[in-house]
Design a protein around this motif. Structure first.
Motif, PDB file in Angstrom:
ATOM      1  N   UNK A   1      51.850  21.570 -19.818  1.00 25.59           N
ATOM      2  CA  UNK A   1      51.950  22.918 -19.234  1.00 25.59           C
ATOM      3  C   UNK A   1      52.661  22.866 -17.891  1.00 25.59           C
ATOM      4  N   UNK A   2      53.406  23.933 -17.613  1.00 29.32           N
ATOM      5  CA  UNK A   2      54.128  24.021 -16.346  1.00 29.32           C
ATOM      6  C   UNK A   2      53.827  25.388 -15.724  1.00 29.32           C
ATOM      7  N   UNK A   3      53.206  25.382 -14.552  1.00 28.24           N
ATOM      8  CA  UNK A   3      52.864  26.646 -13.884  1.00 28.24           C
ATOM      9  C   UNK A   3      53.876  26.993 -12.791  1.00 28.24           C
ATOM     10  N   UNK A   4      55.001  26.267 -12.760  1.00 27.26           N
ATOM     11  CA  UNK A   4      55.976  26.394 -11.668  1.00 27.26           C
ATOM     12  C   UNK A   4      56.493  27.807 -11.450  1.00 27.26           C
ATOM     13  N   UNK A   5      56.580  28.592 -12.510  1.00 30.44           N
ATOM     14  CA  UNK A   5      57.126  29.951 -12.359  1.00 30.44           C
ATOM     15  C   UNK A   5      56.081  31.043 -12.585  1.00 30.44           C
ATOM     16  N   UNK A   6      54.819  30.635 -12.704  1.00 29.19           N
ATOM     17  CA  UNK A   6      53.755  31.608 -13.012  1.00 29.19           C
ATOM     18  C   UNK A   6      53.307  32.338 -11.732  1.00 29.19           C
ATOM     19  N   UNK A   7      52.988  33.605 -11.891  1.00 28.46           N
ATOM     20  CA  UNK A   7      52.382  34.398 -10.806  1.00 28.46           C
ATOM     21  C   UNK A   7      50.962  34.752 -11.256  1.00 28.46           C
ATOM     22  N   UNK A   8      50.022  34.792 -10.312  1.00 31.05           N
ATOM     23  CA  UNK A   8      48.659  35.197 -10.690  1.00 31.05           C
ATOM     24  C   UNK A   8      48.138  36.298  -9.760  1.00 31.05           C
ATOM     25  N   UNK A   9      47.360  37.187 -10.353  1.00 28.56           N
ATOM     26  CA  UNK A   9      46.636  38.196  -9.563  1.00 28.56           C
ATOM     27  C   UNK A   9      45.175  38.140 -10.012  1.00 28.56           C
ATOM     28  N   UNK A  10      44.285  38.017  -9.064  1.00 26.71           N
ATOM     29  CA  UNK A  10      42.870  37.966  -9.433  1.00 26.71           C
ATOM     30  C   UNK A  10      42.237  39.351  -9.470  1.00 26.71           C
ATOM     31  N   UNK A  11      41.186  39.423 -10.263  1.00 23.67           N
ATOM     32  CA  UNK A  11      40.484  40.690 -10.467  1.00 23.67           C
ATOM     33  C   UNK A  11      39.800  41.226  -9.225  1.00 23.67           C
ATOM     34  N   UNK A  12      39.196  40.308  -8.469  1.00 18.57           N
ATOM     35  CA  UNK A  12      38.285  40.803  -7.435  1.00 18.57           C
ATOM     36  C   UNK A  12      38.014  39.755  -6.367  1.00 18.57           C
ATOM     37  N   UNK A  13      37.370  40.218  -5.302  1.00 14.10           N
ATOM     38  CA  UNK A  13      36.970  39.338  -4.195  1.00 14.10           C
ATOM     39  C   UNK A  13      35.813  40.004  -3.458  1.00 14.10           C
ATOM     40  N   UNK A  14      34.854  39.188  -3.030  1.00 12.36           N
ATOM     41  CA  UNK A  14      33.756  39.727  -2.218  1.00 12.36           C
ATOM     42  C   UNK A  14      34.297  40.258  -0.899  1.00 12.36           C
ATOM     43  N   UNK A  15      33.755  41.389  -0.462  1.00 16.02           N
ATOM     44  CA  UNK A  15      34.143  41.924   0.839  1.00 16.02           C
ATOM     45  C   UNK A  15      33.339  41.217   1.927  1.00 16.02           C
ATOM     46  N   UNK A  16      34.047  40.724   2.934  1.00 16.96           N
ATOM     47  CA  UNK A  16      33.363  40.136   4.090  1.00 16.96           C
ATOM     48  C   UNK A  16      33.236  38.624   4.029  1.00 16.96           C
ATOM     49  N   UNK A  17      33.661  38.000   2.924  1.00 23.93           N
ATOM     50  CA  UNK A  17      33.590  36.533   2.870  1.00 23.93           C
ATOM     51  C   UNK A  17      34.962  35.963   3.227  1.00 23.93           C
ATOM     52  N   UNK A  18      35.014  35.096   4.241  1.00 24.93           N
ATOM     53  CA  UNK A  18      36.305  34.475   4.555  1.00 24.93           C
ATOM     54  C   UNK A  18      36.733  33.514   3.451  1.00 24.93           C
ATOM     55  N   UNK A  19      38.027  33.276   3.338  1.00 28.68           N
ATOM     56  CA  UNK A  19      38.569  32.391   2.292  1.00 28.68           C
ATOM     57  C   UNK A  19      37.896  31.023   2.251  1.00 28.68           C
ATOM     58  N   UNK A  20      37.551  30.514   3.454  1.00 26.63           N
ATOM     59  CA  UNK A  20      36.983  29.152   3.535  1.00 26.63           C
ATOM     60  C   UNK A  20      35.556  29.111   3.003  1.00 26.63           C
ATOM     61  N   UNK A  21      34.907  30.247   2.851  1.00 32.97           N
ATOM     62  CA  UNK A  21      33.537  30.248   2.333  1.00 32.97           C
ATOM     63  C   UNK A  21      33.570  29.771   0.885  1.00 32.97           C
ATOM     64  N   UNK A  22      32.729  28.792   0.556  1.00 32.65           N
ATOM     65  CA  UNK A  22      32.843  28.201  -0.786  1.00 32.65           C
ATOM     66  C   UNK A  22      32.398  29.156  -1.895  1.00 32.65           C
ATOM     67  N   UNK A  23      31.904  30.349  -1.539  1.00 33.32           N
ATOM     68  CA  UNK A  23      31.590  31.349  -2.568  1.00 33.32           C
ATOM     69  C   UNK A  23      32.647  32.453  -2.662  1.00 33.32           C
ATOM     70  N   UNK A  24      33.699  32.340  -1.833  1.00 36.90           N
ATOM     71  CA  UNK A  24      34.759  33.348  -1.962  1.00 36.90           C
ATOM     72  C   UNK A  24      35.526  33.053  -3.244  1.00 36.90           C
ATOM     73  N   UNK A  25      36.110  34.089  -3.810  1.00 33.04           N
ATOM     74  CA  UNK A  25      36.863  33.883  -5.049  1.00 33.04           C
ATOM     75  C   UNK A  25      38.188  33.171  -4.773  1.00 33.04           C
ATOM     76  N   UNK A  26      38.682  33.312  -3.529  1.00 33.92           N
ATOM     77  CA  UNK A  26      39.859  32.543  -3.102  1.00 33.92           C
ATOM     78  C   UNK A  26      39.534  31.051  -3.225  1.00 33.92           C
ATOM     79  N   UNK A  27      38.375  30.673  -2.685  1.00 31.27           N
ATOM     80  CA  UNK A  27      37.949  29.264  -2.714  1.00 31.27           C
ATOM     81  C   UNK A  27      37.772  28.800  -4.167  1.00 31.27           C
TER      82      UNK A  27
END
Ligand code: F6R
Length: 245
Positions: free
Chosen positions: A56-82
């Motif tokens: 598999x090659x993801x080199x040209x793939x774009x992704x959009x996620x469904x959701x994210x918790x409000x108020x959690x910074x990216x570094x929080x290990x429960x954020x959806x970014x993390x």
């Protein structure tokens, strides 16, 4: 709506990863809509495994996620970014600049929701949207209600969702009370939708969402109206449904 019965979580994950792989192979610059939670973890594991094998090659793939918790910074290990970095993005050759999630730290819900809708629109539209199904029938964080929310919006999480998600936090009090989520219309605009569901605890939700009436009281039921939906569910999740032979 096509329902594929998998033996168990492992089998469900392999089948779902095969469907996503086919999408990436057929259209290397596709837009994938992605979900978090327990349901897709095994699917992401397979995709990482097959990427490592050179399949598999993801080199040209774009992704959009469904959701994210409000108020959690990216570094929080429960954020959806993390979560997304920890389960997929950091292990494949995806361009981080083409991976998008709502910004949980944007404190202006109106601006953030409008911004995220524009982000999705600018990708040219989602080719394949991966979804899990909540115990209460939610998709994304579109909670049961009196009407279907259309675009990306700020959601007050229901007590049942906070209860279901507290397993990832020290206590229920630590679960954020709000999230930014794609709306039902945003989700329904995806060209194809793939739902993964596993476990006996989801059997009632599966029955209500995919075999019951279409109603905002069971947000996932709207998927019955989409022209191209595949549900990959394991035997336990399908245990309250009778599938045609
Ligand atoms: C996750 C999401 C949620 C989950 C649902 C099921 O991004 O939008 O709708 O898909 O809550 O969660 P799990 O898979 O943890 O049972």
């Amino acid at each position: 709506m096509k329902i594929i019965k998998a033996k168990d979580y492992e089998d469900m994950s392999r089948k779902a990863a095969n469907i996503i792989s086919a999408q990436v192979i057929m259209k290397p610059d596709c837009v994938l809509g992605l979900a978090t939670g327990s349901s897709p973890v095994g699917t992401y594991e397979k995709l990482v495994e097959w990427y490592r094998k050179g399949d598999l090659d993801f080199g040209d793939v774009t992704t959009v996620n469904l959701d994210e918790y409000r108020g959690l910074p990216r570094e929080n290990d429960q954020s959806y970014y993390y979560f997304m970095h920890n389960h997929l993005f950091d292990y494949v050759n995806i361009n981080p600049e083409r991976t998008f999630l709502p910004d949980g730290m944007n404190d202006d819900p109106e601006k953030e929701c409008a911004r995220y809708e524009e982000v999705i629109c600018a990708t040219g539209g989602v080719d394949l949207q991966l979804l899990g199904l909540g115990h209460n029938g939610h998709i994304g964080f579109n909670e049961p209600g009196e009407f279907f929310e259309k675009g990306t919006h700020c959601v007050d999480l229901q007590p049942s969702t906070i209860e279901a998600n507290k397993r990832f936090f020290a206590s229920a009090d630590d679960v954020p009370k709000q999230a930014y989520s794609m709306g039902i219309q945003t989700i329904m605009m995806a060209k194809k939708i793939l739902v993964v569901v596993s476990g006996a605890d989801k059997a009632e939700a599966v029955k209500n969402a995919f075999f019951g009436p279409v109603t905002p009281k069971v947000p996932g039921s709207i998927l019955q109206m989409h022209p191209n939906v595949v549900v990959v569910a394991d035997e336990a999740a399908l245990s309250k449904c009778t599938l045609p032979e």
